[in-house]
Design a protein around this motif. Structure first.
Motif, PDB file in Angstrom:
ATOM      1  N   ARG A 215      18.935 -46.941  26.213  1.00 18.45           N
ATOM      2  CA  ARG A 215      20.112 -46.227  25.728  1.00 18.45           C
ATOM      3  C   ARG A 215      19.754 -45.358  24.544  1.00 18.45           C
ATOM      4  O   ARG A 215      18.781 -45.617  23.850  1.00 18.45           O
ATOM      5  N   MET A 216      20.584 -44.338  24.334  1.00 18.32           N
ATOM      6  CA  MET A 216      20.368 -43.472  23.186  1.00 18.32           C
ATOM      7  C   MET A 216      21.688 -42.807  22.822  1.00 18.32           C
ATOM      8  O   MET A 216      22.543 -42.603  23.677  1.00 18.32           O
ATOM      9  N   GLY A 217      21.854 -42.517  21.556  1.00 16.24           N
ATOM     10  CA  GLY A 217      23.067 -41.860  21.108  1.00 16.24           C
ATOM     11  C   GLY A 217      22.797 -41.014  19.891  1.00 16.24           C
ATOM     12  O   GLY A 217      21.894 -41.301  19.110  1.00 16.24           O
ATOM     13  N   ILE A 218      23.580 -39.950  19.757  1.00 11.90           N
ATOM     14  CA  ILE A 218      23.474 -39.083  18.591  1.00 11.90           C
ATOM     15  C   ILE A 218      24.820 -38.389  18.372  1.00 11.90           C
ATOM     16  O   ILE A 218      25.394 -37.837  19.297  1.00 11.90           O
ATOM     17  N   MET A 219      25.335 -38.480  17.176  1.00 13.86           N
ATOM     18  CA  MET A 219      26.539 -37.785  16.744  1.00 13.86           C
ATOM     19  C   MET A 219      27.713 -37.931  17.717  1.00 13.86           C
ATOM     20  O   MET A 219      28.329 -36.961  18.132  1.00 13.86           O
ATOM     21  N   GLY A 220      28.017 -39.146  18.120  1.00 16.54           N
ATOM     22  CA  GLY A 220      29.182 -39.389  18.972  1.00 16.54           C
ATOM     23  C   GLY A 220      28.945 -39.227  20.455  1.00 16.54           C
ATOM     24  O   GLY A 220      29.847 -39.461  21.252  1.00 16.54           O
ATOM     25  N   PHE A 221      27.759 -38.801  20.850  1.00 17.17           N
ATOM     26  CA  PHE A 221      27.427 -38.682  22.264  1.00 17.17           C
ATOM     27  C   PHE A 221      26.307 -39.651  22.574  1.00 17.17           C
ATOM     28  O   PHE A 221      25.466 -39.931  21.731  1.00 17.17           O
ATOM     29  N   GLY A 222      26.304 -40.145  23.774  1.00 20.02           N
ATOM     30  CA  GLY A 222      25.252 -41.085  24.128  1.00 20.02           C
ATOM     31  C   GLY A 222      25.053 -41.154  25.617  1.00 20.02           C
ATOM     32  O   GLY A 222      25.719 -40.479  26.401  1.00 20.02           O
ATOM     33  N   GLY A 223      24.120 -41.988  25.978  1.00 18.66           N
ATOM     34  CA  GLY A 223      23.837 -42.192  27.383  1.00 18.66           C
ATOM     35  C   GLY A 223      22.884 -43.353  27.554  1.00 18.66           C
ATOM     36  O   GLY A 223      22.323 -43.874  26.592  1.00 18.66           O
ATOM     37  N   PHE A 224      22.740 -43.764  28.775  1.00 19.38           N
ATOM     38  CA  PHE A 224      21.806 -44.835  29.090  1.00 19.38           C
ATOM     39  C   PHE A 224      21.342 -44.689  30.524  1.00 19.38           C
ATOM     40  O   PHE A 224      21.916 -43.920  31.303  1.00 19.38           O
ATOM     41  N   ARG A 225      20.266 -45.386  30.833  1.00 25.07           N
ATOM     42  CA  ARG A 225      19.766 -45.438  32.205  1.00 25.07           C
ATOM     43  C   ARG A 225      20.250 -46.736  32.820  1.00 25.07           C
ATOM     44  O   ARG A 225      20.118 -47.790  32.219  1.00 25.07           O
ATOM     45  N   LEU A 226      20.808 -46.633  34.014  1.00 25.23           N
ATOM     46  CA  LEU A 226      21.283 -47.793  34.743  1.00 25.23           C
ATOM     47  C   LEU A 226      20.303 -48.075  35.876  1.00 25.23           C
ATOM     48  O   LEU A 226      20.010 -47.184  36.672  1.00 25.23           O
ATOM     49  N   ARG A 227      19.787 -49.304  35.927  1.00 23.12           N
ATOM     50  CA  ARG A 227      18.758 -49.681  36.900  1.00 23.12           C
ATOM     51  C   ARG A 227      19.305 -50.668  37.921  1.00 23.12           C
ATOM     52  O   ARG A 227      19.965 -51.638  37.559  1.00 23.12           O
ATOM     53  N   ASP A 228      18.991 -50.416  39.185  1.00 21.03           N
ATOM     54  CA  ASP A 228      19.302 -51.366  40.254  1.00 21.03           C
ATOM     55  C   ASP A 228      18.234 -52.453  40.200  1.00 21.03           C
ATOM     56  O   ASP A 228      17.057 -52.166  40.388  1.00 21.03           O
ATOM     57  N   PRO A 229      18.608 -53.707  39.928  1.00 24.97           N
ATOM     58  CA  PRO A 229      17.604 -54.761  39.780  1.00 24.97           C
ATOM     59  C   PRO A 229      16.915 -55.132  41.096  1.00 24.97           C
ATOM     60  O   PRO A 229      15.879 -55.783  41.081  1.00 24.97           O
ATOM     61  N   LEU A 230      17.477 -54.709  42.218  1.00 25.71           N
ATOM     62  CA  LEU A 230      16.897 -55.058  43.506  1.00 25.71           C
ATOM     63  C   LEU A 230      15.725 -54.169  43.892  1.00 25.71           C
ATOM     64  O   LEU A 230      14.762 -54.632  44.491  1.00 25.71           O
TER      65      LEU A 230
END
Length: 122
Positions: free
Chosen positions: A62-77
């Protein structure tokens, strides 16, 4: 009960505990009601572009800067990953198993290389 019987009971209890622990640690996300597999989005981005989708997975980074952010979602399978944009913050913890609802966008496609993301609903 003799010693051999006690060993067998111990082994059976240990095996059952291990099976339960694995089931809890990595649930089968394919069965989340109404969700789309991350791999399906990545294989057929034009089919889902602009549509609202629900996807389940594990938060990888995950990462965020100045009120915006995002992350990587991984399928565990199978390890498929997709970027999730979070407008306005409120990101989940790394390693969390979550359900994401949002609008799927095919960010770019150049030949066989493409990028895609989900813009998370508030």
């Amino acid at each position: 009960m003799n010693i051999l019987g006690r060993v067998w009971v111990f082994v059976l209890v240990l095996a059952a505990a291990a099976a339960i622990a694995l089931a809890i640690r990595q649930p089968d996300f394919r069965w989340s009601t109404g969700s789309v597999m991350i791999g399906d989005l990545l294989r057929e981005p034009a089919k889902y572009d602009g549509r609202s989708v629900r996807v389940t997975g594990i938060v990888a980074d995950r990462m965020g800067i100045m009120g915006f952010g995002g992350f990587r979602l991984r399928d565990p399978l199978n390890g498929d990953e997709i970027a999730v944009v979070v407008p306005g913050g409120g990101m989940p913890d790394k390693g969390s198993a979550i359900l994401v609802s949002g609008k799927f966008r095919q960010a770019f496609a150049i030949g066989k290389v493409s990028g895609a993301m989900i813009i998370r609903d508030r």
